[in-house]
Design a protein around this motif. Sequence first.
Motif, PDB file in Angstrom:
ATOM      1  N   GLN A 156       0.808  -1.216   0.000  1.00 34.39           N
ATOM      2  CA  GLN A 156       0.000   0.000   0.000  1.00 34.39           C
ATOM      3  C   GLN A 156       0.843   1.270   0.000  1.00 34.39           C
ATOM      4  OE1 GLN A 156      -1.136   1.991   3.259  1.00 34.39           O
ATOM      5  NE2 GLN A 156      -3.345   2.055   2.916  1.00 34.39           N
ATOM      6  N   PRO A 185      -8.223   0.404  -3.013  1.00 36.13           N
ATOM      7  CA  PRO A 185      -9.384   0.934  -3.727  1.00 36.13           C
ATOM      8  C   PRO A 185      -9.326   2.433  -3.961  1.00 36.13           C
ATOM      9  CG  PRO A 185      -9.965   0.382  -1.461  1.00 36.13           C
ATOM     10  CD  PRO A 185      -8.582  -0.135  -1.691  1.00 36.13           C
ATOM     11  N   THR A 186      -8.455   3.141  -3.221  1.00 35.16           N
ATOM     12  CA  THR A 186      -8.353   4.591  -3.366  1.00 35.16           C
ATOM     13  C   THR A 186      -6.890   4.994  -3.522  1.00 35.16           C
ATOM     14  OG1 THR A 186      -8.078   5.055  -0.989  1.00 35.16           O
ATOM     15  CG2 THR A 186     -10.340   4.848  -1.817  1.00 35.16           C
ATOM     16  N   THR A 187      -6.691   6.231  -3.925  1.00 34.68           N
ATOM     17  CA  THR A 187      -5.362   6.811  -3.878  1.00 34.68           C
ATOM     18  C   THR A 187      -5.088   7.249  -2.438  1.00 34.68           C
ATOM     19  OG1 THR A 187      -6.336   8.923  -4.529  1.00 34.68           O
ATOM     20  CG2 THR A 187      -5.389   7.573  -6.282  1.00 34.68           C
ATOM     21  N   GLU A 227      -9.255  -0.287   3.344  1.00 32.73           N
ATOM     22  CA  GLU A 227      -8.081   0.033   2.532  1.00 32.73           C
ATOM     23  C   GLU A 227      -7.241  -1.213   2.252  1.00 32.73           C
ATOM     24  OE1 GLU A 227      -6.973   2.873   0.982  1.00 32.73           O
ATOM     25  OE2 GLU A 227      -9.004   3.566   1.410  1.00 32.73           O
ATOM     26  N   THR A 257     -13.750   0.898  -6.634  1.00 39.64           N
ATOM     27  CA  THR A 257     -12.399   1.338  -7.005  1.00 39.64           C
ATOM     28  C   THR A 257     -12.456   2.767  -7.520  1.00 39.64           C
ATOM     29  OG1 THR A 257     -11.794  -0.921  -7.619  1.00 39.64           O
ATOM     30  CG2 THR A 257     -10.400   0.844  -8.443  1.00 39.64           C
ATOM     31  N   ALA A 258     -11.657   3.643  -6.951  1.00 38.50           N
ATOM     32  CA  ALA A 258     -11.657   5.052  -7.348  1.00 38.50           C
ATOM     33  C   ALA A 258     -11.254   5.192  -8.811  1.00 38.50           C
ATOM     34  CB  ALA A 258     -10.700   5.845  -6.460  1.00 38.50           C
ATOM     35  N   GLU A 308      -8.747  11.611   7.578  1.00 38.56           N
ATOM     36  CA  GLU A 308      -9.917  11.326   6.752  1.00 38.56           C
ATOM     37  C   GLU A 308     -10.653  10.059   7.179  1.00 38.56           C
ATOM     38  OE1 GLU A 308     -10.828  10.381   2.025  1.00 38.56           O
ATOM     39  OE2 GLU A 308      -9.065  11.566   2.569  1.00 38.56           O
ATOM     40  N   LYS A 309      -9.921   9.069   7.706  1.00 39.21           N
ATOM     41  CA  LYS A 309     -10.544   7.786   8.003  1.00 39.21           C
ATOM     42  C   LYS A 309     -10.413   7.349   9.466  1.00 39.21           C
ATOM     43  CE  LYS A 309      -9.744   6.112   3.286  1.00 39.21           C
ATOM     44  NZ  LYS A 309     -11.148   6.096   2.840  1.00 39.21           N
ATOM     45  N   VAL A 345      -7.540   5.166  -9.603  1.00 38.69           N
ATOM     46  CA  VAL A 345      -6.904   3.855  -9.450  1.00 38.69           C
ATOM     47  C   VAL A 345      -7.179   2.997 -10.676  1.00 38.69           C
ATOM     48  CG1 VAL A 345      -6.884   1.732  -8.093  1.00 38.69           C
ATOM     49  CG2 VAL A 345      -7.031   3.954  -6.935  1.00 38.69           C
ATOM     50  N   PHE A 370      -5.025   8.913   0.945  1.00 37.79           N
ATOM     51  CA  PHE A 370      -6.064   9.755   1.558  1.00 37.79           C
ATOM     52  C   PHE A 370      -5.433  10.732   2.550  1.00 37.79           C
ATOM     53  CE2 PHE A 370      -5.791   5.504   3.335  1.00 37.79           C
ATOM     54  CZ  PHE A 370      -5.507   5.731   4.669  1.00 37.79           C
TER      55      PHE A 370
END
Length: 380
Positions: free
Chosen positions: A83, A313-315, A332, A181-182, A321-322, A185, A317
């Motif tokens: 990651q 699934p995302t760039t 993630e 998936t963003a 944020e989470k 990505v 962050f």
Amino acid sequence: MQFWLPLAQQDVAVSPTGYKPPFNATAVARLKAAGAVIVGKTNMDAFGMGSSSEYSDYQDNVFNWTTCTLCDMLLTHGGSIRQPASFCGVVGLKPTYGRISRYGLIAYGSSLDCIGPLTSSVEDAAIMLTVMAGQDPHDATSSAKAVPDYAAALQPLHSLSSKPLAGKRIGVIAEMMQGGTAPGVATAVTNSIKHLESLGADIAEVSLPELHLALPAYYVLAVSEASSNLARYDGVRYGLRHPAANLRSMYNDTRQEGFGVEMKRRILMGTYALSAGYYDAYYKKAQQVRTLVQQALNKALEQHDLLLSPVAPTTAFKIGEKTEDPVAMYKEDLMTVHLNLAGKLIHLHAQCTAMTGEVERFLDVWHGFCCTDRDLVLTM
């Protein structure tokens, strides 16, 4: 093998108490013996529990491009190498479980933990893997298989043909490219697929519906093993000890002070999953799912040389944020944990999977990919 790479090592037991380990882990000792220069330790989530280093006992990590000139030795049990490699545009390799000794590594999930390199190139990753890999009498789970010179097996750029991946069969995991998936990505992976095709690879879609079970199974197993492993931090044998009037107060105060919010959350979940009334419903079921995931991946790799999917699934962050939504943070790991469950597979950002025993071919494919389109890799 001798090499001179500047190297940082990840500090799994980051603690403001200033704990200093009494000996080097096998992987660290081998790197130092080969000439690696350890320039420092890197910050991380305490005991590796997190996806962003926001659960560190020190401070949040802010990425600095100068770190890309270093190599790093990391722990992964669910995606902690791949990651950050994906977020930062560098190379991260999760080796087969047991390929690198875990002796000296502070355990989180003993059946999931792997040590691997984070580097600026596939060649550097191959060099580090060659040095760190190999059987260790201190670790019964370490592999006895001979260690080749992975770096020497890489084809130099000048010797690559116009289609260096001709004949290579690469399967794109369909479930990893679907909803959730963003867009950025998906675009990066699509561009990677096009580049692989331009190098001669045969690309096909492969469906692995079993993988949707991997994330919940992983978290049941990971927190269960963490609950057991972290029971040793009670102030009696080693680590932090909080002064108290009696034994029970020492236990309670030591663990209250020594563990952060996320550590406590995972320990409680693991203790619950392992309790007498719920063991069969949670832990046993998760182990059965683990077998299903292993079988599905092995079957897919009988038909393909490599499997390709996004890393996350995302760039990357934003900080904060989470952290208020633990489930969002856990998600993630959606696209990486199945490899730690499977164990006997190798995995590389960005993100290819191959059978154990095929490391040379695996690294050579990705070396050719990176050499022929470095700018593309940095966008992944």
